[in-house]
Design a protein around this motif. Structure first.
Motif, PDB file in Angstrom:
ATOM      1  N   ASN A   1      31.869 103.388 124.064  1.00 47.09           N
ATOM      2  CA  ASN A   1      31.362 102.428 123.082  1.00 47.09           C
ATOM      3  C   ASN A   1      32.475 101.889 122.192  1.00 47.09           C
ATOM      4  OD1 ASN A   1      29.185 104.215 124.033  1.00 47.09           O
ATOM      5  ND2 ASN A   1      27.927 102.811 122.829  1.00 47.09           N
ATOM      6  N   GLU A   2      33.422 102.745 121.889  1.00 45.42           N
ATOM      7  CA  GLU A   2      34.569 102.322 121.075  1.00 45.42           C
ATOM      8  C   GLU A   2      35.386 101.257 121.789  1.00 45.42           C
ATOM      9  OE1 GLU A   2      36.435 102.411 118.551  1.00 45.42           O
ATOM     10  OE2 GLU A   2      35.449 103.812 117.209  1.00 45.42           O
ATOM     11  N   HIS A   3      35.525 101.424 123.118  1.00 43.48           N
ATOM     12  CA  HIS A   3      36.283 100.413 123.863  1.00 43.48           C
ATOM     13  C   HIS A   3      35.585  99.058 123.751  1.00 43.48           C
ATOM     14  CE1 HIS A   3      39.228 102.609 126.724  1.00 43.48           C
ATOM     15  NE2 HIS A   3      38.993 103.378 125.671  1.00 43.48           N
ATOM     16  N   ARG A   4      34.245  99.106 123.793  1.00 46.39           N
ATOM     17  CA  ARG A   4      33.505  97.838 123.718  1.00 46.39           C
ATOM     18  C   ARG A   4      33.693  97.220 122.343  1.00 46.39           C
ATOM     19  NH1 ARG A   4      27.970  97.927 126.954  1.00 46.39           N
ATOM     20  NH2 ARG A   4      28.885  95.971 127.639  1.00 46.39           N
ATOM     21  N   ALA A   5      33.702  98.074 121.319  1.00 46.03           N
ATOM     22  CA  ALA A   5      33.895  97.569 119.954  1.00 46.03           C
ATOM     23  C   ALA A   5      35.317  97.030 119.776  1.00 46.03           C
ATOM     24  CB  ALA A   5      33.612  98.680 118.936  1.00 46.03           C
ATOM     25  N   LEU A   6      36.296  97.734 120.352  1.00 42.37           N
ATOM     26  CA  LEU A   6      37.684  97.267 120.216  1.00 42.37           C
ATOM     27  C   LEU A   6      37.870  95.928 120.940  1.00 42.37           C
ATOM     28  CD1 LEU A   6      40.561  97.842 119.143  1.00 42.37           C
ATOM     29  CD2 LEU A   6      41.053  98.919 121.349  1.00 42.37           C
ATOM     30  N   ALA A   7      37.213  95.808 122.093  1.00 42.64           N
ATOM     31  CA  ALA A   7      37.302  94.527 122.810  1.00 42.64           C
ATOM     32  C   ALA A   7      36.789  93.397 121.917  1.00 42.64           C
ATOM     33  CB  ALA A   7      36.505  94.598 124.116  1.00 42.64           C
ATOM     34  N   GLU A   8      35.667  93.639 121.251  1.00 41.99           N
ATOM     35  CA  GLU A   8      35.098  92.611 120.378  1.00 41.99           C
ATOM     36  C   GLU A   8      36.011  92.358 119.175  1.00 41.99           C
ATOM     37  OE1 GLU A   8      32.622  90.864 121.267  1.00 41.99           O
ATOM     38  OE2 GLU A   8      32.371  89.696 119.422  1.00 41.99           O
ATOM     39  N   ALA A   9      36.592  93.429 118.639  1.00 44.96           N
ATOM     40  CA  ALA A   9      37.493  93.275 117.483  1.00 44.96           C
ATOM     41  C   ALA A   9      38.702  92.425 117.865  1.00 44.96           C
ATOM     42  CB  ALA A   9      37.944  94.650 116.983  1.00 44.96           C
ATOM     43  N   THR A  10      39.243  92.664 119.064  1.00 45.01           N
ATOM     44  CA  THR A  10      40.423  91.885 119.459  1.00 45.01           C
ATOM     45  C   THR A  10      40.014  90.446 119.810  1.00 45.01           C
ATOM     46  OG1 THR A  10      40.292  92.595 121.776  1.00 45.01           O
ATOM     47  CG2 THR A  10      41.687  93.910 120.312  1.00 45.01           C
ATOM     48  N   ARG A  11      38.796  90.288 120.318  1.00 50.18           N
ATOM     49  CA  ARG A  11      38.303  88.927 120.603  1.00 50.18           C
ATOM     50  C   ARG A  11      38.233  88.137 119.291  1.00 50.18           C
ATOM     51  NH1 ARG A  11      33.629  90.145 123.250  1.00 50.18           N
ATOM     52  NH2 ARG A  11      34.313  89.934 125.389  1.00 50.18           N
ATOM     53  N   LEU A  12      37.712  88.794 118.261  1.00 47.05           N
ATOM     54  CA  LEU A  12      37.610  88.148 116.947  1.00 47.05           C
ATOM     55  C   LEU A  12      39.002  87.746 116.433  1.00 47.05           C
ATOM     56  CD1 LEU A  12      35.364  89.520 114.064  1.00 47.05           C
ATOM     57  CD2 LEU A  12      37.583  88.517 113.620  1.00 47.05           C
ATOM     58  N   ILE A  13      39.968  88.640 116.624  1.00 50.44           N
ATOM     59  CA  ILE A  13      41.342  88.343 116.170  1.00 50.44           C
ATOM     60  C   ILE A  13      41.889  87.114 116.893  1.00 50.44           C
ATOM     61  CG2 ILE A  13      43.735  89.199 116.201  1.00 50.44           C
ATOM     62  CD1 ILE A  13      42.578  92.036 115.749  1.00 50.44           C
ATOM     63  N   MET A  14      41.670  87.069 118.206  1.00 50.73           N
ATOM     64  CA  MET A  14      42.216  85.944 118.962  1.00 50.73           C
ATOM     65  C   MET A  14      41.488  84.649 118.606  1.00 50.73           C
ATOM     66  SD  MET A  14      44.590  87.603 120.270  1.00 50.73           S
ATOM     67  CE  MET A  14      45.422  86.276 121.131  1.00 50.73           C
ATOM     68  N   GLU A  15      40.199  84.762 118.293  1.00 48.93           N
ATOM     69  CA  GLU A  15      39.468  83.563 117.865  1.00 48.93           C
ATOM     70  C   GLU A  15      40.007  83.058 116.526  1.00 48.93           C
ATOM     71  OE1 GLU A  15      35.215  84.810 119.897  1.00 48.93           O
ATOM     72  OE2 GLU A  15      35.294  84.473 117.728  1.00 48.93           O
ATOM     73  N   GLU A  16      40.272  83.976 115.631  1.00 46.49           N
ATOM     74  CA  GLU A  16      40.809  83.572 114.323  1.00 46.49           C
ATOM     75  C   GLU A  16      42.195  82.950 114.506  1.00 46.49           C
ATOM     76  OE1 GLU A  16      41.214  86.733 111.406  1.00 46.49           O
ATOM     77  OE2 GLU A  16      41.576  85.303 109.794  1.00 46.49           O
ATOM     78  N   GLY A  17      42.952  83.487 115.446  1.00 44.88           N
ATOM     79  CA  GLY A  17      44.321  83.020 115.688  1.00 44.88           C
ATOM     80  C   GLY A  17      45.273  83.893 114.883  1.00 44.88           C
TER      81      GLY A  17
END
Ligand code: PMP
Length: 386
Positions: free
Chosen positions: A243-259
């Motif tokens: 579950n943590e991996h799924r959360a980290l994937a989303e966290a990094t997705r958010l970072i890349m979206e923000e730029g």
């Protein structure tokens, strides 16, 4: 209601990341999890600006990430220079000692950082094959000139390990350009994910060093056991924190979206705004001007302000900060302002601080701290009063 978490990590976790954490626990070797892990690994490479680095994600925390870096790079006869501006540099020395590795600490007083020239000088005086440094020390609030440290290490032919636990994803770290050999961090700070994952990115030279070592004194923490899994996350070595991996994937997705550029700018703005709000209340920082981290502030208590009473009052108004570590306990509080914290959340924190402030019988210009925060958030020009 749960308080706004302004301790220097874990940072507040954004709702969409918590939702990712709450998705069903899937098989640890499923295509679904492999896709999430692969995404997180790719994004982590982008976050530390490497095209050629090898990222590893293991269940654990920042301390495991530190241990992984040391045990996978140190030869039995290694000499390690540990550059420390506080609590977590000292921890690196403790880890080296635990493995019986020869090491020397080059240390600054808490509140300042070691000058890059001093690192270069020491490296010229004695041979070292490994140098470690902490980007932002969460005990002292000092942000070190790590690009210059890395250059000094490279010039001396040593590999350079960077502890980015309180910086990676919030403050720029250019692995390939700066010649960083390991960037290590954890999920719960500037990446904005919940705690539970250690991250290490190894450069090709660092991986080569590991390959040259043969057997090392680690099993779970041996990156060679994990390498096939990181190349193909549907393979098994040891059950990952699904579950943590799924959360980290989303966290990094958010970072890349923000730029990344926008994120670093936002982080710098949060640092400026927090410092402006604290100054408006007449509070002083432990950390010297010129090396103050944007990710947290370490704040001296003025005469007569009791640590426990102060933090309890702020908590009653919805905000949780941390006390000081080691010798600074009772003398400072530590306020994190990193990860996905928003300007509005920081503003709320200062409104709550003013309420706690007057409750404790402290006088001040009511509204000054939130006003200073608002102005600083509006931009550096506004902060300068121009
Ligand atoms: N390094 C730094 C700079 C840190 O701030 C921390 C945690 N505060 C650590 C290492 C250790 O991380 P963890 O608590 O996740 O083991």
């Amino acid at each position: 209601m749960d308080p706004l978490l302004l301790i220097p990590g874990p940072s507040p976790v954004a709702p969409r990341i918590l939702e990712a954490l709450a998705r069903p626990t899937v098989s640890h070797v499923s295509a679904v999890l492999a896709a999430d892990t692969r995404l997180a690994l790719d994004h982590l490479k982008s976050i530390v600006f490497t095209r050629v680095g090898h990222p590893f994600i293991l269940a654990g925390a920042g301390t495991l990430a530190m241990e992984i870096a040391l045990v996978n790079l140190a030869r039995p006869e290694s000499r390690i220079l540990i550059v420390s501006q506080g609590y977590f540099g000292d921890r690196m020395a403790e880890i080296a000692a635990a493995f019986g590795l020869e090491h020397e600490r080059l240390q600054s007083p808490w509140g300042s950082v070691v000058a890059a020239e001093d690192v270069a000088r020491r490296l010229a005086e004695r041979p070292f094959d490994l140098v470690t440094a902490t980007h932002v020390d969460t005990g002292s609030g000092g942000c070190a000139p790590v690009c210059a440290y890395a250059a000094a290490a490279r010039a001396a032919g040593a590999l350079f390990i960077l502890d980015g636990v309180c910086a990676t994803g919030g403050i720029e770290e250019r692995m390939d350009d700066w010649g960083l050999d390991v960037v290590l961090t954890a999920a719960q700070k500037c990446l904005g994910a919940p705690p539970g994952l250690a991250v290490d990115v190894f450069s090709p030279a660092a991986l080569e060093r590991r390959l040259s070592l043969g057997a090392i004194r680690a099993y779970y923490a041996d990156i060679l056991r994990w390498r096939p899994v990181m190349d193909d996350p549907s393979r098994y070595f040891s059950t990952p924190c699904v579950n943590e991996h799924r959360a980290l994937a989303e966290a990094t997705r958010l970072i890349m979206e923000e730029g990344l550029a926008a994120r670093f700018r936002r982080q710098a703005g949060l640092g400026r705004a927090a410092r402006a709000g604290l100054a408006a209340l007449g509070l002083e920082l432990l950390t010297e001007d010129g090396c103050r981290a944007d990710t947290l502030s370490v704040v001296r208590y003025p005469e007569g302000l009791d640590d426990a009473a102060f933090r309890a009052a702020w908590l009653r108004h919805g905000v949780q900060v941390a006390g000081g570590l080691a010798a600074t306990a009772g003398r400072v509080f530590r306020m994190g302002h990193m990860g996905n914290l928003t300007g509005d959340q920081l503003l709320f924190a200062f409104e709550a601080l003013e309420a706690a402030w007057s409750e404790l019988g402290r006088r001040g210009d009511t509204g000054a701290a939130p006003r200073a925060v608002r102005e600083a958030l509006a931009g550096p020009a506004a902060e300068a009063g121009s």
